[in-house]
Scaffold this motif. Structure first.
Motif, mmCIF file in Angstrom:
data_model
loop_
_atom_site.group_PDB
_atom_site.id
_atom_site.type_symbol
_atom_site.label_atom_id
_atom_site.label_comp_id
_atom_site.label_asym_id
_atom_site.label_seq_id
_atom_site.Cartn_x
_atom_site.Cartn_y
_atom_site.Cartn_z
ATOM 1 N N LEU A 1 0.828 -1.206 0.000
ATOM 2 C CA LEU A 1 0.000 0.000 0.000
ATOM 3 C C LEU A 1 0.863 1.257 0.000
ATOM 4 N N GLU A 2 1.950 1.230 0.769
ATOM 5 C CA GLU A 2 2.856 2.382 0.806
ATOM 6 C C GLU A 2 3.564 2.568 -0.533
ATOM 7 N N LEU A 3 3.939 1.459 -1.174
ATOM 8 C CA LEU A 3 4.583 1.558 -2.491
ATOM 9 C C LEU A 3 3.627 2.139 -3.528
ATOM 10 N N ILE A 4 2.382 1.677 -3.491
ATOM 11 C CA ILE A 4 1.381 2.179 -4.445
ATOM 12 C C ILE A 4 1.137 3.664 -4.194
ATOM 13 N N THR A 5 1.017 4.045 -2.913
ATOM 14 C CA THR A 5 0.800 5.461 -2.571
ATOM 15 C C THR A 5 1.976 6.319 -3.026
ATOM 16 N N PHE A 6 3.194 5.805 -2.802
ATOM 17 C CA PHE A 6 4.400 6.536 -3.236
ATOM 18 C C PHE A 6 4.398 6.722 -4.749
ATOM 19 N N PHE A 7 4.078 5.659 -5.475
ATOM 20 C CA PHE A 7 4.054 5.728 -6.941
ATOM 21 C C PHE A 7 3.001 6.727 -7.424
ATOM 22 N N LEU A 8 1.800 6.665 -6.836
ATOM 23 C CA LEU A 8 0.731 7.581 -7.246
ATOM 24 C C LEU A 8 1.101 9.032 -6.945
ATOM 25 N N LEU A 9 1.794 9.241 -5.812
ATOM 26 C CA LEU A 9 2.223 10.599 -5.465
ATOM 27 C C LEU A 9 3.196 11.147 -6.504
ATOM 28 N N GLN A 10 4.145 10.313 -6.949
ATOM 29 C CA GLN A 10 5.121 10.774 -7.940
ATOM 30 C C GLN A 10 4.447 11.068 -9.283
ATOM 31 N N VAL A 11 3.503 10.197 -9.683
ATOM 32 C CA VAL A 11 2.779 10.431 -10.934
ATOM 33 C C VAL A 11 1.986 11.727 -10.846
ATOM 34 N N ALA A 12 1.293 11.925 -9.712
ATOM 35 C CA ALA A 12 0.516 13.157 -9.522
ATOM 36 C C ALA A 12 1.422 14.385 -9.520
ATOM 37 N N ALA A 13 2.611 14.246 -8.913
ATOM 38 C CA ALA A 13 3.551 15.373 -8.870
ATOM 39 C C ALA A 13 4.030 15.747 -10.265
ATOM 40 N N VAL A 14 4.342 14.735 -11.086
ATOM 41 C CA VAL A 14 4.813 15.002 -12.452
ATOM 42 C C VAL A 14 3.718 15.687 -13.264
ATOM 43 N N ILE A 15 2.477 15.167 -13.151
ATOM 44 C CA ILE A 15 1.357 15.761 -13.893
ATOM 45 C C ILE A 15 1.102 17.196 -13.424
ATOM 46 N N THR A 16 1.093 17.387 -12.086
ATOM 47 C CA THR A 16 0.868 18.728 -11.529
ATOM 48 C C THR A 16 1.969 19.695 -11.958
ATOM 49 N N ALA A 17 3.213 19.203 -11.922
ATOM 50 C CA ALA A 17 4.341 20.061 -12.292
ATOM 51 C C ALA A 17 4.219 20.518 -13.742
ATOM 52 N N ARG A 18 3.820 19.614 -14.617
ATOM 53 C CA ARG A 18 3.668 19.983 -16.031
ATOM 54 C C ARG A 18 2.526 20.968 -16.228
ATOM 55 N N ILE A 19 1.430 20.765 -15.498
ATOM 56 C CA ILE A 19 0.293 21.692 -15.607
ATOM 57 C C ILE A 19 0.685 23.080 -15.106
ATOM 58 N N VAL A 20 1.394 23.115 -13.961
ATOM 59 C CA VAL A 20 1.852 24.405 -13.413
ATOM 60 C C VAL A 20 2.783 25.103 -14.396
ATOM 61 N N ASN A 21 3.719 24.348 -14.979
ATOM 62 C CA ASN A 21 4.639 24.907 -15.976
ATOM 63 C C ASN A 21 3.870 25.488 -17.154
ATOM 64 N N MET A 22 2.873 24.731 -17.635
ATOM 65 C CA MET A 22 2.073 25.175 -18.777
ATOM 66 C C MET A 22 1.292 26.443 -18.449
#
Length: 292
Positions: A15-36
């Protein structure tokens, strides 16, 4: 679903691994949206150069913060202990990735000291020396250039920092030297007059500038690098074309025509049209040119 909370790697659960992975994916998507969004709303008010730097810095900050939070809070890992435990393996990886690290550090230095910026016209050396190119993108690892003929060149950032970079945009203007052999030294005065007349007619050869450019050129003379070049002369007369006698062989001579232009990407086009006009005038007045 009890397996999600059972330790899988040490004390880390699936569960912690899945949460960590989802957090990184969300961070990458958020970072790209913020950049845009930053690029969309700041490109026009502050310019593409600054908006791109702000957007990229925000993007990297979001991703780095998410990684730190994920390791320390979700996976409950001590980052300092992990770094220290790398030992010899970490040193080996560091040596193997030396070039990558050099380019990454150079990318950070470029963003701080700004030897080049987006849309600058530059040349990069020493070998191979790029042609006159425009800076289209500056990433963490590479700088992307577009040459005047349309070719895209990707240059490692370490070459920008450690190599030779000619920044025509920052200079504001560049000199063009054109060698020419004349048949008779006695024609030098008349040739000088023709060169100045044809340069004055050419819209892209200085000191001729449009009214819109006049203020920009006046500000250019306030730069320290320009003052070092021209001394206390702060007017366009210092940019008059020159015809300098370089060599005499019998009755013939080699002269060098020196012109100042503001558009290095159009240098060949400017020289071509200028020489065509000068050649026509010399032929009209029966002034002989010689082969080198």
């Amino acid at each position: 679903m009890g397996w999600l909370t059972e330790p899988l790697i040490g004390t880390i659960t699936p569960l912690e691994l899945i949460t960590f992975f989802l957090l990184q994916v969300a961070a990458v998507i958020t970072a790209r949206i913020v950049n845009m969004l930053i690029r969309r709303y700041l490109d026009e008010p502050v310019g593409k150069r600054l908006s791109k730097s702000v957007g990229r810095a925000s993007q990297y900050t979001i991703i780095f913060t998410a990684a730190v939070v994920g390791f320390s809070t979700i996976l409950n890992l001590d980052l300092s202990a992990i770094i220290l435990s790398l030992g010899v393996a970490g040193v080996a990886v560091a040596f193997a990735s030396q070039q990558i690290l050099q380019n990454a550090i150079a990318g950070i230095l470029i963003s701080i000291i700004r030897p080049i910026q987006l849309e600058d016209w530059i040349e990069v050396g020493p070998i191979p020396l790029t042609g006159v190119s425009r800076v289209k993108d500056i990433t963490l690892m590479n700088t992307v250039l577009r040459e005047a003929d349309g070719r895209i060149i990707t240059v490692p950032n370490s070459q920008i920092i450690n190599g030779k970079v000619i920044n025509y945009t920052r200079a504001g203007l560049t000199a063009v030297n054109i060698p020419m052999w004349i048949g008779n030294v006695a024609d030098l005065e008349r040739i000088t007059q023709i060169v100045r007349e044809e340069a004055d007619r050419h819209p892209r050869i200085m000191p001729k500038v449009s009214e819109e450019e006049r203020n920009a050129v006046s500000r250019m003379f306030e730069r320290h690098s320009i003052r070092n070049l021209f001394g206390n002369e702060h007017n366009l007369c210092t940019l008059q074309p020159q015809v300098n006698l370089a060599e005499i062989q019998g009755t013939r001579a080699r002269v060098v025509i020196k012109l100042w232009v503001r558009e290095p990407n159009l240098r060949e086009e400017i020289v071509s049209s200028f020489l065509a006009a000068v050649s026509a005038r010399l032929t009209q007045e029966n002034i002989e040119l010689r082969d080198p």
